[in-house]
Design an enzyme around this catalytic site. Structure first.
Site, PDB file in Angstrom:
ATOM      1  N   PHE A  12       2.176  11.860 -15.963  1.00 22.46           N
ATOM      2  CA  PHE A  12       2.988  11.536 -14.792  1.00 22.46           C
ATOM      3  C   PHE A  12       3.862  10.329 -15.079  1.00 22.46           C
ATOM      4  CE2 PHE A  12      -0.949  13.405 -13.322  1.00 22.46           C
ATOM      5  CZ  PHE A  12      -0.544  14.316 -12.359  1.00 22.46           C
ATOM      6  N   ASP A  13       5.056  10.354 -14.537  1.00 26.30           N
ATOM      7  CA  ASP A  13       5.751   9.109 -14.296  1.00 26.30           C
ATOM      8  C   ASP A  13       4.951   8.393 -13.205  1.00 26.30           C
ATOM      9  OD1 ASP A  13       7.967   7.161 -13.929  1.00 26.30           O
ATOM     10  OD2 ASP A  13       8.139   8.213 -12.013  1.00 26.30           O
ATOM     11  N   CYS A  14       5.010   7.081 -13.182  1.00 35.12           N
ATOM     12  CA  CYS A  14       4.189   6.352 -12.204  1.00 35.12           C
ATOM     13  C   CYS A  14       4.971   5.923 -10.974  1.00 35.12           C
ATOM     14  CB  CYS A  14       3.558   5.127 -12.872  1.00 35.12           C
ATOM     15  SG  CYS A  14       2.373   4.264 -11.820  1.00 35.12           S
ATOM     16  N   THR A  17       6.785   8.384  -8.429  1.00 30.97           N
ATOM     17  CA  THR A  17       6.048   9.651  -8.435  1.00 30.97           C
ATOM     18  C   THR A  17       4.661   9.468  -7.836  1.00 30.97           C
ATOM     19  OG1 THR A  17       7.241  10.336 -10.433  1.00 30.97           O
ATOM     20  CG2 THR A  17       5.227  11.558  -9.869  1.00 30.97           C
ATOM     21  N   LYS A 152      12.332   5.220 -21.021  1.00 30.23           N
ATOM     22  CA  LYS A 152      12.827   6.540 -20.662  1.00 30.23           C
ATOM     23  C   LYS A 152      14.200   6.373 -19.997  1.00 30.23           C
ATOM     24  CE  LYS A 152       9.339   7.168 -17.947  1.00 30.23           C
ATOM     25  NZ  LYS A 152       8.445   7.750 -16.913  1.00 30.23           N
TER      26      LYS A 152
END
Length: 234
Positions: A12-14, A17, A152
């Site tokens: 997961f992106d944190c 999200t 990213k």
């Protein structure tokens, strides 16, 4: 529809999200708005944040705390607020207290019954340590921008994730709110992705740069993703 039985790990992106970072950002910027007596909408302020953050992350690597400090300086310049009246540490100091979305913890616990969980995040290790206490679930793999030395949407973050986790890309599923930071690089690398489109239910509450990258699946929240996965394993 994805076959969720084909994956061993879901990453997961944190922030954005799992964590309601727009709420966290706006709360942290409340004193800034007061200091500048700003009559600016939440949407405009978040868009300014997104532009400044993406610009700072695109240059030579600096720690995320320094990026957030640069964002505060940029906001002061953009809105003509004297820097002497601005707490440059406001965003970074508040980040560990930012709270998960209401569905995050339960959904992660449900997904943990089927997969190992990981996080690929544009953050420093020490800042994430505060966030981890709110998630209340075992995170088997953590890949941060600090570990990679890049942010990213750099592909390096996902390449390191694959190496660290030790599985072929076909067995990894990545879920994220940002098409710019996450869905685009995942797609380029052949990693299946789920776009958690939280902003659909909250127009104007989006602190991420824009992208038209196409995910393998779109869901409005993590609870819906967990429902899909539970159904696949039923």
């Amino acid at each position: 529809m994805l076959d969720f039985r084909n994956f061993d790990v879901i990453t997961f992106d944190c922030y954005g999200t799992l964590i309601d970072w727009e709420a966290g950002i706006l709360a942290a910027l409340a004193p800034f708005r007061e200091a500048g007596r700003l009559d600016v909408s939440d949407e405009s302020l978040l868009q300014s944040y997104a532009i400044l953050e993406a610009t700072l992350e695109d240059g030579e690597y600096r720690r995320y705390r320094d990026v957030l400090r640069g964002v505060m300086r940029g906001l002061a310049t953009r809105y003509s607020v004297p820097e002497a009246r601005v707490d440059l540490e406001a965003l970074a100091d508040s980040l560990p207290s930012w709270r998960p979305f209401p569905d995050t913890v339960e959904a992660l616990q449900r997904l943990r019954a089927h997969y190992k969980l990981g996080i690929i995040s544009n953050v420093d290790v020490d800042l994430f340590a505060g966030t981890a206490r709110h998630l209340n679930v075992e995170i088997s793999h953590l890949i941060t921008a600090e570990q990679v030395g890049a942010y990213k949407p750099s592909h390096e973050n996902f390449v390191l994730a694959l190496q660290s986790i030790g599985i072929p890309r076909e067995r990894l599923l990545h879920a994220a709110q940002s098409r710019f930071h996450d869905i685009a690089p995942a797609r380029a690398l052949g990693i299946a992705s789920v776009w958690v489109n939280r902003s659909a239910a909250r127009p104007g509450r989006d602190a991420t740069a824009r992208s038209s990258a196409v995910p393998d699946l779109e869901v409005p929240d993590l609870r819906t993703l967990a429902d899909h996965v539970d159904a696949a394993f039923a």
